[in-house]
Design a protein around this motif. Structure first.
Motif, PDB file in Angstrom:
ATOM      1  N   SER A 168      32.385 -43.458 -17.564  1.00 49.57           N
ATOM      2  CA  SER A 168      33.318 -43.141 -18.527  1.00 49.57           C
ATOM      3  C   SER A 168      33.120 -41.746 -19.593  1.00 49.57           C
ATOM      4  O   SER A 168      33.592 -41.002 -19.789  1.00 49.57           O
ATOM      5  CB  SER A 168      33.748 -44.299 -19.675  1.00 49.57           C
ATOM      6  OG  SER A 168      34.652 -45.224 -18.643  1.00 49.57           O
ATOM      7  N   THR A 200      39.756 -50.968 -11.821  1.00 45.78           N
ATOM      8  CA  THR A 200      38.519 -51.680 -11.986  1.00 45.78           C
ATOM      9  C   THR A 200      38.332 -52.992 -11.363  1.00 45.78           C
ATOM     10  O   THR A 200      37.463 -53.860 -11.789  1.00 45.78           O
ATOM     11  CB  THR A 200      38.131 -51.704 -13.419  1.00 45.78           C
ATOM     12  OG1 THR A 200      39.309 -52.448 -13.967  1.00 45.78           O
ATOM     13  CG2 THR A 200      38.299 -50.081 -14.128  1.00 45.78           C
ATOM     14  N   VAL A 256      36.638 -48.516 -21.033  1.00 45.69           N
ATOM     15  CA  VAL A 256      37.023 -48.574 -19.954  1.00 45.69           C
ATOM     16  C   VAL A 256      38.230 -49.210 -19.759  1.00 45.69           C
ATOM     17  O   VAL A 256      38.195 -50.227 -19.875  1.00 45.69           O
ATOM     18  CB  VAL A 256      35.814 -48.847 -18.938  1.00 45.69           C
ATOM     19  CG1 VAL A 256      36.372 -48.819 -17.619  1.00 45.69           C
ATOM     20  CG2 VAL A 256      34.537 -48.173 -19.083  1.00 45.69           C
ATOM     21  N   PHE A 293      39.571 -43.572 -13.741  1.00 45.24           N
ATOM     22  CA  PHE A 293      39.600 -44.984 -13.157  1.00 45.24           C
ATOM     23  C   PHE A 293      40.906 -45.258 -12.431  1.00 45.24           C
ATOM     24  O   PHE A 293      41.879 -45.386 -13.286  1.00 45.24           O
ATOM     25  CB  PHE A 293      39.116 -46.197 -13.763  1.00 45.24           C
ATOM     26  CG  PHE A 293      37.664 -46.010 -14.235  1.00 45.24           C
ATOM     27  CD1 PHE A 293      36.583 -46.476 -13.726  1.00 45.24           C
ATOM     28  CD2 PHE A 293      37.484 -45.268 -15.535  1.00 45.24           C
ATOM     29  CE1 PHE A 293      35.249 -46.200 -13.954  1.00 45.24           C
ATOM     30  CE2 PHE A 293      36.064 -45.127 -15.815  1.00 45.24           C
ATOM     31  CZ  PHE A 293      34.825 -45.762 -15.390  1.00 45.24           C
ATOM     32  N   VAL A 325      28.958 -53.042 -11.682  1.00 43.03           N
ATOM     33  CA  VAL A 325      30.007 -52.959 -12.323  1.00 43.03           C
ATOM     34  C   VAL A 325      30.782 -54.417 -12.370  1.00 43.03           C
ATOM     35  O   VAL A 325      31.863 -54.373 -12.661  1.00 43.03           O
ATOM     36  CB  VAL A 325      30.826 -52.257 -10.781  1.00 43.03           C
ATOM     37  CG1 VAL A 325      30.506 -51.030 -10.795  1.00 43.03           C
ATOM     38  CG2 VAL A 325      30.806 -53.288  -9.617  1.00 43.03           C
ATOM     39  N   VAL A 348      35.422 -50.915  -8.029  1.00 45.33           N
ATOM     40  CA  VAL A 348      35.982 -49.846  -9.010  1.00 45.33           C
ATOM     41  C   VAL A 348      36.091 -48.626  -8.057  1.00 45.33           C
ATOM     42  O   VAL A 348      35.594 -48.331  -7.358  1.00 45.33           O
ATOM     43  CB  VAL A 348      35.012 -49.797 -10.091  1.00 45.33           C
ATOM     44  CG1 VAL A 348      35.267 -48.361 -10.990  1.00 45.33           C
ATOM     45  CG2 VAL A 348      34.619 -50.847 -11.046  1.00 45.33           C
ATOM     46  N   GLU A 376      30.181 -48.524 -15.268  1.00 45.18           N
ATOM     47  CA  GLU A 376      31.157 -48.183 -15.682  1.00 45.18           C
ATOM     48  C   GLU A 376      31.270 -47.181 -17.108  1.00 45.18           C
ATOM     49  O   GLU A 376      32.092 -46.240 -17.143  1.00 45.18           O
ATOM     50  CB  GLU A 376      32.469 -49.376 -15.924  1.00 45.18           C
ATOM     51  CG  GLU A 376      32.822 -49.871 -14.316  1.00 45.18           C
ATOM     52  CD  GLU A 376      33.966 -51.076 -14.462  1.00 45.18           C
ATOM     53  OE1 GLU A 376      34.877 -51.085 -15.263  1.00 45.18           O
ATOM     54  OE2 GLU A 376      33.539 -51.952 -13.914  1.00 45.18           O
TER      55      GLU A 376
END
Length: 413
Positions: free
Chosen positions: A272, A281, A6, A278, A259, A292, A268
């Motif tokens: 993904s 973040t 991420v 994204f 998160v 996020v 997250e």
């Protein structure tokens, strides 16, 4: 299962807010409109323009109680006129004011023909049918001209306007008993974590009740949406994935918790795997730094989501700062910038630099003498402190100390 990376993107508060506003400006309102009685439309967003059905005012209107006169008659320091009649608000008006005459008139009444000014009753003295006016008047004084507020056909309210009491008054004044409004967007709320239990379940020694789903539901309703509360997601990837997919069926998805940087913060990673994009973040704020924002592609479209930090105050603050403009756009509202109000600080605040901070506070005082005082709190899990507060003091990231008496920015709640 392979771990999907991420990308990390922590923005300043201003950049994060502007990123959200940019995406919100590209959204269309959710499909669907409703025809509601004007009072039922309060709090909703107009999906149609509202036009004046006649001139406003429809006649020259007296702005004060007093006497309708001819301004040209006001020569010298004091003058006396003959009172030839009276006009009250709502009454038919067939009178004409000639030179040397006056007509007693009430606020809101139609000014008689021939008159071009209204002498305020406070500036007159009357004996029988004679009135003495004690100051000179100019043409048009204390009269609102016909159509000064709006002409027939003028747009008074634009689509995208949220209906409040003033808008209800406008609609009523043009004879609109029903209004067409946008449908409310559906906002899914997903709380996560094995430590979270529903409010009707007795919590274990290491568990907490699910306050986030309920506070978010209240905030969603206040912002013009309808909440769809999902079951609590456990710290288990497959069940979390199922609930995320279910939440993405709504118009907007809000995820509370999961998160941060903990071993079991899986949101997250799972997003993904769903091919999420994204936009950031994290934001350089406190509370709420792990916020996020992104979207997930769906067949023929996409859905936006916010991952809100799980600590309750972080959840509340990040909703107001970031999620609200997206929800309002989906509800059909015209975009608006975030503006803080200001008040003087009652007692000094000392904090760390590096983050823009939103600290619970109480705005008090009376009339123009408003002051704000920081509420002592135990961090972003201290719900009781926010329930005592009515605003958040906004502390810039470069200020370590703000002295008593300084003006500070406030986010009202």
């Amino acid at each position: 299962m392979a771990v999907v990376s991420v990308p990390s993107s922590v923005l300043s508060f201003e950049d994060a807010r502007h990123t959200v506003e940019e995406h919100a400006s590209q959204l269309q309102p959710v499909p669907g409109r409703e025809l509601l009685a004007v009072l039922d439309a309060a709090g909703r967003v107009l999906a149609e323009p509202i036009h004046a059905d006649r001139n406003f005012p429809p006649f020259p209107r007296a702005a004060r109680d007093g006497y309708a006169i001819r301004a040209a008659d006001t020569e010298g320091d004091s003058f006396e006129l003959e009172v030839v009649g009276e006009v009250k608000a709502g009454a038919a008006n067939t009178l004409t004011v000639e030179s040397g005459q006056a007509v007693s008139i009430m606020t809101g009444a139609a000014v008689p023909a021939g008159a071009d000014a209204v002498a305020m009753v406070e500036h007159t003295s009357r004996t029988g049918n004679r009135v003495r006016v004690e100051r000179r008047l100019g043409s048009g004084e204390n009269i609102v001209p016909e159509a000064a507020e709006a002409k027939r056909g003028d747009q008074l309210l634009a689509p995208g306007t949220r209906v409040g009491y003033a808008e209800v008054a406008v609609a009523a004044s043009v004879g609109r008993s029903r209004l067409v409004v946008h449908a409310r967007p559906q906002v899914a709320v997903l709380s996560t974590g094995d430590e979270v239990v529903d409010i009707e379940v007795p919590p274990g020694a290491s568990q907490i009740r699910n306050s986030n789903s309920y506070s978010l539901a209240a905030q969603i309703h206040a912002a013009g949406g309808e909440s769809v509360t999902l079951p609590i997601a456990p710290d288990e990837p497959q069940r979390l994935r199922e609930l995320l997919i279910e939440g993405l069926e709504a118009d907007l998805l809000l995820i509370a918790g999961g998160v941060s940087m903990g071993k079991y913060d899986l949101v997250e990673q799972t997003l993904s795997e769903l091919k999420a994009e994204f936009f950031f973040t994290g934001a350089q704020i406190q509370p709420g730094k792990p916020i996020v924002f992104g979207r997930v592609p769906l067949a023929g479209s996409s859905r936006y989501f916010f991952g809100l930090p799980g600590n309750p105050i972080s959840t509340m603050v990040t909703f107001e700062l970031f999620a609200r403009p997206m929800l309002e756009a989906l509800a059909g509202m015209k975009p608006r910038a975030l503006a803080f109000v200001h008040a003087k600080l009652s007692t000094a605040i000392r904090t760390k630099t590096g983050l823009k901070r939103f600290l619970p506070a109480i705005l008090s005082g009376e009339f123009e003498n408003a002051r704000v005082e920081f509420v002592k709190w135990q961090g972003s899990g201290d719900i009781a402190s926010v329930s005592r507060a009515n605003c958040f003091v906004v502390v810039p990231p470069d200020r370590e100390r703000i002295e008593a008496g300084e003006w500070v920015a406030l986010l009202l709640r």
